[in-house]
Scaffold this active site. Structure first.
Site, PDB file in Angstrom:
ATOM      1  N   THR A 197       0.835  -1.214   0.000  1.00  0.00           N
ATOM      2  CA  THR A 197       0.000   0.000   0.000  1.00  0.00           C
ATOM      3  C   THR A 197       0.866   1.259   0.000  1.00  0.00           C
ATOM      4  OG1 THR A 197      -1.719  -1.174   1.215  1.00  0.00           O
ATOM      5  CG2 THR A 197      -1.796   1.237   1.290  1.00  0.00           C
ATOM      6  N   GLU A 230      -5.939   6.403 -16.543  1.00  0.00           N
ATOM      7  CA  GLU A 230      -4.902   5.365 -16.672  1.00  0.00           C
ATOM      8  C   GLU A 230      -5.306   4.428 -17.793  1.00  0.00           C
ATOM      9  OE1 GLU A 230      -2.699   3.497 -13.679  1.00  0.00           O
ATOM     10  OE2 GLU A 230      -3.348   4.883 -12.114  1.00  0.00           O
ATOM     11  N   HIS A 260       4.680  -5.319 -14.289  1.00  0.00           N
ATOM     12  CA  HIS A 260       4.670  -3.919 -14.714  1.00  0.00           C
ATOM     13  C   HIS A 260       5.791  -3.749 -15.729  1.00  0.00           C
ATOM     14  CE1 HIS A 260       4.654   0.402 -14.709  1.00  0.00           C
ATOM     15  NE2 HIS A 260       3.515   0.357 -14.034  1.00  0.00           N
ATOM     16  N   ARG A 286      -0.481  -2.958 -20.957  1.00  0.00           N
ATOM     17  CA  ARG A 286       0.633  -3.237 -20.062  1.00  0.00           C
ATOM     18  C   ARG A 286       1.359  -4.563 -20.355  1.00  0.00           C
ATOM     19  NH1 ARG A 286      -0.483  -2.343 -13.640  1.00  0.00           N
ATOM     20  NH2 ARG A 286      -0.335  -0.131 -14.031  1.00  0.00           N
ATOM     21  N   HIS A 340       4.497  -7.385 -10.295  1.00  0.00           N
ATOM     22  CA  HIS A 340       3.843  -6.219  -9.702  1.00  0.00           C
ATOM     23  C   HIS A 340       2.635  -6.577  -8.844  1.00  0.00           C
ATOM     24  CE1 HIS A 340       2.839  -2.048  -9.410  1.00  0.00           C
ATOM     25  NE2 HIS A 340       1.724  -2.160 -10.086  1.00  0.00           N
ATOM     26  N   ARG A 354      -5.339  -7.563 -14.029  1.00  0.00           N
ATOM     27  CA  ARG A 354      -5.935  -6.488 -13.222  1.00  0.00           C
ATOM     28  C   ARG A 354      -6.004  -5.170 -13.977  1.00  0.00           C
ATOM     29  NH1 ARG A 354      -3.102  -2.611  -9.057  1.00  0.00           N
ATOM     30  NH2 ARG A 354      -1.598  -2.748 -10.735  1.00  0.00           N
TER      31      ARG A 354
END
Ligand code: FAD
Length: 523
Positions: free
Chosen positions: A44, A116, A243, A289, A352, A387
């Site tokens: 986080t 994004e 990532h 990505r 990631h 995700r």
């Protein structure tokens, strides 16, 4: 008789602290455990981009569609629907109005919604480029204000289950229940049984199983192996999101170079200064990505180098000066001797986010009685096979709330007498102190094996080889774990080998390329 908590929460990231705050305020007796010395150390804390929040221009249907597109239609449709309808407003109800977070504002002093990749609407609120730090610090501040009971340097080792840890044989013939957790005090090295009527796993992701990761060293997936040992169902473990761009530097590890640099013009180039993304996708540097991550990985292996470059300074098309627009990235790189206003940034893709995990229902319940899981270590099927960016912080918040509602309404109470039969932690008669170099060597093998064989591009033969190699290591590590004088690093190593095996078995089982599981069938 030892104390019995209503709830033990393992983890102090967004999911663990949110659950802790809600349960404490409902009047329950709880404790939050975290293995690090610093409460804030968690995934986080490092989140940069932001968190999805409610917006008039948005709708649950649009969010649902975006999550399912990103998840390659592998998602749990009920979970996506419930989440899209109910989660985004929590950012206002909980983080802004209750915890008091002041997210970044635009020129009109209104909340600044940013964009994004793969979001059809600007729906992400942020705090400059360090949203996670602001959220974590604000939660910790609030938790302290309400005297939330948080124990740091407390590493959970194993969940205590009725059938595995009771001296009462009759427990074997009843439904398995979780009744507590064995916890190592990292400082004194004492191991104590903590008892509770409910346990919540909020232990975060497992990026550290890979050679390159954006996650902090604490992200070793402990909750996954604890739940696995306790017999909980685990799903979707083959889906690890990589990532495309983390900083490649000899001293600065795990530093994410945000996608927004490419959003503002930056281009990927090779060691000769040539851009290469046009070979891979019509959207070039702004391709999805996983496609960008694979392209970089392929260029690295084709050319035999260790990294590629991201060139911002020659292609930047933003309005603000680079130093201001990307202040954290600019300052971090500068500390490492790279001036991003004058030279390209060495980058490498990195593990990631863990899209799979301990299987949960819409109320955070796992398949084992009294055991809940929330946040990155849990899997409701929300993410499917991949995700959507900025969904995970909100996932932690939402399932923390749902889980607390379930715990508060159920009022589960295990009979006190049953705790009396729980065995103390068994310390071996003779313990051995191991040279840290041995632990380091085993870690290197795991990370490299996972990176090369269970990473961005997988082959069946590579996965089979990894399975064989890791089973040899697993045998050694488990033996070593049984004899060792326990400390945090040995527990993490044991969990890392178990988790690697879980991921490899899942990847071998799923013979289709889907989402972030990219498989070449070479057999
Ligand atoms: C660099 C980076 C950037 C990101 N950017 C974004 C973003 O912009 N938006 C977004 O939505 N998501 C982002 N993510 C993902 C997101 O940050 C995480 O998915 C989310 O924070 C996970 O929260 P959590 O509460 O599940 O776990 P964490 O925040 O990781 O907390 C886990 C906690 O469990 C504790 N713990 C673990 N094992 C044990 C044990 N054995 N005993 C005791 N305690 C234990 C840890 O110490 C820690 O306190 C990013 C992640 C990274 C790494």
């Amino acid at each position: 008789m030892k104390k019995i908590f209503d709830v033990i929460i393992i983890g102090s990231g967004i999911s663990g602290l949110t659950a802790g705050i809600l349960l404490k305020e409902s009047g329950l007796d709880i404790v939050v455990l975290t293995k690090t010395e610093n409460i804030e150390e968690s995934n986080t804390q490092y989140a940069q981009g932001g968190i999805i929040a409610q917006r008039d221009e948005d709708s649950p249907e649009k969010l649902e569609k975006d999550i399912i597109n990103a998840g390659d239609n592998f998602n749990n449709l009920t979970a996506v629907k419930e989440f899209s309808e109910n989660a985004p407003k929590l950012v206002f109800d909980f983080l802004i109005n209750k915890i008091g977070i002041n997210f970044s504002k635009d020129q009109n002093n209104k909340i600044d919604y940013t964009e994004e990749a793969a979001h059809s609407v600007r729906r992400i609120v942020h705090y400059s480029d360090h949203t996670g730090e602001m959220i974590e610090e604000s939660l910790v501040k609030y938790a302290k204000k309400i005297n939330l009971n948080i124990l740091t340097s407390s590493t959970s080792i194993d969940l205590i289950t009725s059938d595995q840890h009771s001296s009462d044989i009759q427990e074997l013939y009843k439904e398995r229940e979780v009744m507590g957790v064995y916890v190592l005090n990292n400082k004194t090295k004492d191991i104590t049984a903590f008892f509770a009527h409910n346990i919540i796993l909020a232990t975060g992701g497992l990026g550290n199983l890979y050679q390159y990761t954006t996650n902090p060293p604490s992200a070793t997936g402990d909750g996954l192996s604890m739940a696995y040992k306790a017999g909980a169902d685990i799903i979707n473990s083959e889906f690890i999101q990589f990532h495309p761009t983390s900083l490649f530097h000899k001293d600065i590890k795990r530093f994410l170079i945000s996608e927004s640099l490419r959003g503002e013009g930056a281009r990927l180039i090779d060691h000769k200064g040539k851009e290469f993304m046009s070979k891979y996708h019509p959207l070039k540097d702004l391709a999805p990505r996983d496609i960008v991550a694979r392209a970089i990985y392929q260029e690295i292996y084709k050319t035999g180098v260790e990294y590629m470059y991201l060139d911002l300074y020659r292609y930047y098309n933003g309005k603000e000066p680079i130093e201001k627009r990307f202040s954290k990235i600019y300052n971090t790189c500068l500390k490492g001797g790279i001036d991003i206003t004058k030279s390209p940034i060495p980058i490498v893709p990195a593990a990631h986010f863990f899209c799979g995990g301990v299987k949960i229902d819409l109320s955070g319940r796992t398949s084992v009685k009294n055991l809940y899981a929330i946040g990155e270590i849990s899997c409701s099927g929300l993410h499917g096979a991949n995700r959507l960016a900025s969904v995970s912080l909100l996932e932690g918040l939402y399932w923390a709330k749902k889980t607390c509602e379930d715990i508060i309404s159920k009022k589960n109470q295990i009979k006190k007498e049953r705790f009396k039969n729980i065995l103390d932690w068994k310390v071996p008669k003779k313990t051995v102190e191991f040279d840290p170099i041995l632990i380091d060597q085993d870690w290197r093998v795991i990370k490299l094996t996972m990176w090369n064989y269970a990473g961005i591009i997988r082959t069946k033969s590579g996965l089979s080889r990894a399975k064989a190699d890791l089973s040899y290591y697993a045998h050694r590590i488990y033996k070593f774990y049984k004899e060792a004088k326990l400390d945090k690093s040995i527990i993490e190593l044991r969990n890392a080998i178990t988790n690697s095996q879980i991921i490899i078995n899942a990847a071998l089982h799923n013979e289709k390329t889907i989402g972030c599981h990219y498989l070449i069938n070479d057999e």
